[in-house]
Scaffold this motif. Structure first.
Motif, PDB file in Angstrom:
ATOM      1  N   ASN A 187       0.834  -1.208   0.000  1.00  9.60           N
ATOM      2  CA  ASN A 187       0.000   0.000   0.000  1.00  9.60           C
ATOM      3  C   ASN A 187       0.866   1.253   0.000  1.00  9.60           C
ATOM      4  O   ASN A 187       0.745   2.114  -0.853  1.00  9.60           O
ATOM      5  CB  ASN A 187      -0.927  -0.016   1.215  1.00  9.60           C
ATOM      6  CG  ASN A 187      -1.718   1.259   1.327  1.00  9.60           C
ATOM      7  OD1 ASN A 187      -2.439   1.634   0.406  1.00  9.60           O
ATOM      8  ND2 ASN A 187      -1.562   1.978   2.435  1.00  9.60           N
ATOM      9  N   ARG A 188       1.748   1.366   0.987  1.00  7.48           N
ATOM     10  CA  ARG A 188       2.666   2.514   1.040  1.00  7.48           C
ATOM     11  C   ARG A 188       3.933   2.190   0.285  1.00  7.48           C
ATOM     12  O   ARG A 188       4.525   1.137   0.514  1.00  7.48           O
ATOM     13  CB  ARG A 188       3.078   2.789   2.487  1.00  7.48           C
ATOM     14  CG  ARG A 188       2.278   3.861   3.140  1.00  7.48           C
ATOM     15  CD  ARG A 188       2.844   4.141   4.508  1.00  7.48           C
ATOM     16  NE  ARG A 188       1.788   4.534   5.406  1.00  7.48           N
ATOM     17  CZ  ARG A 188       1.326   5.778   5.504  1.00  7.48           C
ATOM     18  NH1 ARG A 188       1.829   6.742   4.763  1.00  7.48           N
ATOM     19  NH2 ARG A 188       0.350   6.061   6.339  1.00  7.48           N
ATOM     20  N   GLY A 189       4.368   3.106  -0.548  1.00  7.28           N
ATOM     21  CA  GLY A 189       5.588   2.884  -1.312  1.00  7.28           C
ATOM     22  C   GLY A 189       6.803   3.443  -0.602  1.00  7.28           C
ATOM     23  O   GLY A 189       6.705   3.957   0.510  1.00  7.28           O
TER      24      GLY A 189
ATOM     25  N   ALA B 166     -11.347   1.022   1.024  1.00  7.49           N
ATOM     26  CA  ALA B 166     -10.409  -0.103   1.128  1.00  7.49           C
ATOM     27  C   ALA B 166      -9.495   0.067   2.337  1.00  7.49           C
ATOM     28  O   ALA B 166      -9.315  -0.865   3.132  1.00  7.49           O
ATOM     29  CB  ALA B 166      -9.578  -0.205  -0.153  1.00  7.49           C
ATOM     30  N   TYR B 167      -8.915   1.279   2.481  1.00  9.01           N
ATOM     31  CA  TYR B 167      -7.895   1.503   3.522  1.00  9.01           C
ATOM     32  C   TYR B 167      -8.528   1.670   4.908  1.00  9.01           C
ATOM     33  O   TYR B 167      -8.151   0.994   5.860  1.00  9.01           O
ATOM     34  CB  TYR B 167      -7.061   2.730   3.136  1.00  9.01           C
ATOM     35  CG  TYR B 167      -5.982   3.100   4.125  1.00  9.01           C
ATOM     36  CD1 TYR B 167      -4.802   2.369   4.201  1.00  9.01           C
ATOM     37  CD2 TYR B 167      -6.137   4.194   4.988  1.00  9.01           C
ATOM     38  CE1 TYR B 167      -3.805   2.701   5.109  1.00  9.01           C
ATOM     39  CE2 TYR B 167      -5.141   4.529   5.897  1.00  9.01           C
ATOM     40  CZ  TYR B 167      -3.977   3.788   5.951  1.00  9.01           C
ATOM     41  OH  TYR B 167      -2.997   4.125   6.858  1.00  9.01           O
ATOM     42  N   ASP B 168      -9.520   2.584   5.002  1.00 17.30           N
ATOM     43  CA  ASP B 168     -10.100   2.868   6.318  1.00 17.30           C
ATOM     44  C   ASP B 168     -11.074   1.778   6.770  1.00 17.30           C
ATOM     45  O   ASP B 168     -10.945   1.247   7.873  1.00 17.30           O
ATOM     46  CB  ASP B 168     -10.873   4.203   6.294  1.00 17.30           C
ATOM     47  CG  ASP B 168      -9.952   5.406   6.268  1.00 17.30           C
ATOM     48  OD1 ASP B 168      -8.783   5.266   6.658  1.00 17.30           O
ATOM     49  OD2 ASP B 168     -10.402   6.491   5.843  1.00 17.30           O
TER      50      ASP B 168
ATOM     51  N   GLN C 117       3.029  -7.352   0.127  1.00 17.89           N
ATOM     52  CA  GLN C 117       3.164  -7.110   1.562  1.00 17.89           C
ATOM     53  C   GLN C 117       1.843  -6.684   2.200  1.00 17.89           C
ATOM     54  O   GLN C 117       1.251  -5.686   1.795  1.00 17.89           O
ATOM     55  CB  GLN C 117       4.204  -6.009   1.815  1.00 17.89           C
ATOM     56  CG  GLN C 117       5.550  -6.256   1.156  1.00 17.89           C
ATOM     57  CD  GLN C 117       6.255  -7.497   1.708  1.00 17.89           C
ATOM     58  OE1 GLN C 117       6.383  -7.647   2.915  1.00 17.89           O
ATOM     59  NE2 GLN C 117       6.673  -8.383   0.816  1.00 17.89           N
ATOM     60  N   ASP C 118       1.427  -7.443   3.172  1.00 16.01           N
ATOM     61  CA  ASP C 118       0.403  -7.036   4.133  1.00 16.01           C
ATOM     62  C   ASP C 118      -1.072  -7.203   3.719  1.00 16.01           C
ATOM     63  O   ASP C 118      -1.412  -7.414   2.565  1.00 16.01           O
ATOM     64  CB  ASP C 118       0.670  -5.618   4.629  1.00 16.01           C
ATOM     65  CG  ASP C 118       1.016  -5.631   6.121  1.00 16.01           C
ATOM     66  OD1 ASP C 118       0.797  -6.667   6.770  1.00 16.01           O
ATOM     67  OD2 ASP C 118       1.482  -4.607   6.638  1.00 16.01           O
ATOM     68  N   TYR C 119      -1.888  -7.011   4.766  1.00 14.44           N
ATOM     69  CA  TYR C 119      -3.322  -7.341   4.734  1.00 14.44           C
ATOM     70  C   TYR C 119      -4.139  -6.503   3.755  1.00 14.44           C
ATOM     71  O   TYR C 119      -5.244  -6.885   3.407  1.00 14.44           O
ATOM     72  CB  TYR C 119      -3.900  -7.190   6.155  1.00 14.44           C
ATOM     73  CG  TYR C 119      -3.620  -5.833   6.764  1.00 14.44           C
ATOM     74  CD1 TYR C 119      -2.381  -5.553   7.333  1.00 14.44           C
ATOM     75  CD2 TYR C 119      -4.554  -4.813   6.728  1.00 14.44           C
ATOM     76  CE1 TYR C 119      -2.087  -4.307   7.854  1.00 14.44           C
ATOM     77  CE2 TYR C 119      -4.276  -3.564   7.255  1.00 14.44           C
ATOM     78  CZ  TYR C 119      -3.036  -3.320   7.812  1.00 14.44           C
ATOM     79  OH  TYR C 119      -2.744  -2.085   8.311  1.00 14.44           O
TER      80      TYR C 119
HETATM   81  C1  G6P Z   1       1.629  -1.840  10.527  1.00 14.58           C
HETATM   82  C2  G6P Z   1       1.693  -2.535   9.202  1.00 14.58           C
HETATM   83  C3  G6P Z   1       2.731  -1.871   8.343  1.00 14.58           C
HETATM   84  C4  G6P Z   1       2.468  -0.388   8.242  1.00 14.58           C
HETATM   85  C5  G6P Z   1       2.296   0.259   9.601  1.00 14.58           C
HETATM   86  C6  G6P Z   1       1.825   1.714   9.492  1.00 14.58           C
HETATM   87  O1  G6P Z   1       2.790  -2.054  11.248  1.00 14.58           O
HETATM   88  O2  G6P Z   1       1.976  -3.913   9.369  1.00 14.58           O
HETATM   89  O3  G6P Z   1       2.739  -2.434   7.077  1.00 14.58           O
HETATM   90  O4  G6P Z   1       3.560   0.222   7.601  1.00 14.58           O
HETATM   91  O5  G6P Z   1       1.375  -0.470  10.362  1.00 14.58           O
HETATM   92  O6  G6P Z   1       0.500   1.735   9.073  1.00 14.58           O
HETATM   93  P1  G6P Z   1      -0.098   2.769   8.037  1.00 14.58           P
HETATM   94  O7  G6P Z   1      -1.570   2.516   8.049  1.00 14.58           O
HETATM   95  O8  G6P Z   1       0.268   4.103   8.560  1.00 14.58           O
HETATM   96  O9  G6P Z   1       0.529   2.469   6.716  1.00 14.58           O
END
Ligand code: G6P
Length: 462
Positions: A9-11, A84-86, A144-146
């Motif tokens: 999600n975050r680059g 999707a995110y929130d 990476q990630d959920y």
């Molecule tokens: C968790 C996730 C990370 C993410 C971090 C910050 O640790 O596992 O992948 O970078 O939270 O969350 P955010 O929502 O700010 O990307």
């Protein structure tokens, strides 16, 4: 490395607008910060969401190359991104995997939520399309990630030539907790994950929750009888060289000097966290309060340095939690504070050098999450601390697996037990502190971030 595609999600870089011009700012979040130095100069492609107008302006000017990493921005329509995110990733999946639902009231799966799930599917589809169109033949794709759990089946259908891995940085929900989701959603989630070549976790406990989901009759039926994919366990550790360099740099040393002045030679109990429900800040402060209440000798002698900073403030649960945390701090400071001594030093600025200064100088580091995928703060503290500090660590953090030999374990729900552990740590003899600190540092050094990345590549290629 040019045949590797990272998807998150975050680059690795994000831009803000200054006078209408896009200016790079360090990307937030632990994951991007860890992966970026590992991939620097490698020619790897990194597919990530555009997070605002700054990113859009940068993409329009072709600025999406950083440290020799080629960033492919995914422009998800803002309403779908927000859902999707929130609503789904952070408001539902994060809560399920960390067992944070307040089940008497939440979650509520109404039509708004189902619409949000459709937004989550669209967000995953946009990412899938970017990979489908852009990944070289036979590439290795590390998701990476959920946020991106649905990508596995989407990629398997369209690009069977790819080797795909999903790595989850959170815990995985116990089957009972996953069963709280509507069957349509849990089924789609498990089906999406089952499409990956392999799914990785920080500890065996989370991998086992995942495999057991596919054995649970109701969840298995919801997933249409899909089988679990291969799983692997690859704990993430900090990159020791880079961390040591940051701990030595001028900004950290200046922050350390300021911190030492504020603490005035007293002992330091520290915590460094996002203000996040899973981190269990409230019970941590209540344990400190119980320490001061039941063992008055510590009044005026210890400062709780709480460098905790806001996170995900678009979610009501997080803003509500923040105000509970701030009230607890105020109450404790009013109750025990004196003209010379403030029991809890709290400042919600996200200031990395200052956080690092707290890790360098703690006598006791409190890491008491209710459930945590790994917890990097415990490991980073163990590497940079210069006072033979003791780590009081929740047995429900993934890091417990590797650090249990030298940390003091706590049940994160047990406030009295946590207060006792704080006192045991504060009273510990220097020889034992030294031995434990050395044990912690050795345990962390045994696994670096590079090992973690190599394990993902090996899992993809198997
Ligand atoms: C968790 C996730 C990370 C993410 C971090 C910050 O640790 O596992 O992948 O970078 O939270 O969350 P955010 O929502 O700010 O990307």
């Amino acid at each position: 490395m040019t045949d590797i595609v990272v998807v998150s999600n975050r680059g690795p870089v994000s831009f803000r607008l200054e006078g209408g011009r896009p200016v790079p700012s360090a990307a937030g979040g632990g994951l991007a910060g860890t992966l970026r130095p590992l991939l620097a100069g490698s020619g790897t492609t990194w597919v990530a969401a555009m997070l605002g107008e700054g990113d859009r302006a940068a993409a329009a000017e072709g600025l999406m190359e950083t440290d020799g990493i080629r960033v492919v921005p995914v422009d998800v329509e803002p309403a779908a991104y927000q859902m999707a995110y929130d609503v789904i990733a952070n408001g539902t999946l994060w809560f399920a995997h960390h067992h944070l639902f307040d089940l008497a009231r939440r979650p509520r799966f109404d039509w708004h939520w189902h619409e949000a799930w459709a937004g989550f599917r669209r967000y995953n589809r946009e990412f899938a399309n970017a990979v489908i169109e852009g990944a070289p033949e036979g590439a290795t794709v590390l998701v990476q990630d959920y946020h991106l759990s649905l990508l596995g089946s989407m990629l398997a259908d369209a690009r069977p030539d790819l080797s795909t891995v999903h790595f989850l940085h959170t815990p995985f929900a116990e089957p009972d907790m996953l069963g709280v989701l509507p069957a349509s959603a849990s089924g789609e989630l498990l089906g999406g994950l089952a499409g990956f070549g392999a799914c990785g976790f920080h500890t065996e406990a989370w991998a086992s929750c995942f495999r057991r989901a596919f054995e649970d009759p109701a969840l298995a039926e919801a997933a249409g009888g899909t089988h679990a994919p291969r799983t692997f366990v690859a704990p993430l550790g900090p990159a020791p060289g880079a961390l040591a360099a940051s701990a030595r740099d001028g900004a950290t040393r200046a922050a350390l000097k300021r911190l030492e002045e504020a603490v005035g030679g007293r002992r330091i109990v520290a915590r460094v966290d996002r203000i996040e429900l899973s981190k269990n800040l409230l019970r941590g402060f209540q344990a400190f309060e119980e320490l001061l209440e039941t063992r008055p000798r510590w009044r005026g002698e210890v400062v709780f340095v709480a460098f905790v900073y806001p996170s995900r403030e678009s979610l009501a649960e997080y803003t509500g939690y923040r105000s509970e945390v701030e009230h607890a701090i105020e109450r404790i400071n009013e109750r025990f504070g004196t003209a010379e001594w403030t029991p809890i030093l709290y400042d919600p600025a996200d200031d990395y050098p200052r956080s690092l200064a707290a890790l360098v100088s703690y006598d006791v580091l409190l890491v008491n999450p209710v459930r945590d995928g790994m917890n990097m703060v415990a490991k980073e503290g163990a590497l940079v601390n210069e006072r033979d500090g003791v780590v009081v660590l929740s047995r429900r953090a993934g890091a417990w697996d590797e650090l249990s030999g030298s940390a003091l374990g706590v049940n994160p729900f047990d406030i009295t037990g946590t207060a006792e552990a704080l006192e045991v740590a504060l009273l510990m003899r220097p020889e034992e502190r030294r031995a434990r600190a050395e044990g912690l540092s050795a345990a962390v050094r045994a696994r670096t971030a590079t090992d973690w990345l190599d394990d993902q590549l090996a899992a993809a290629r198997r």
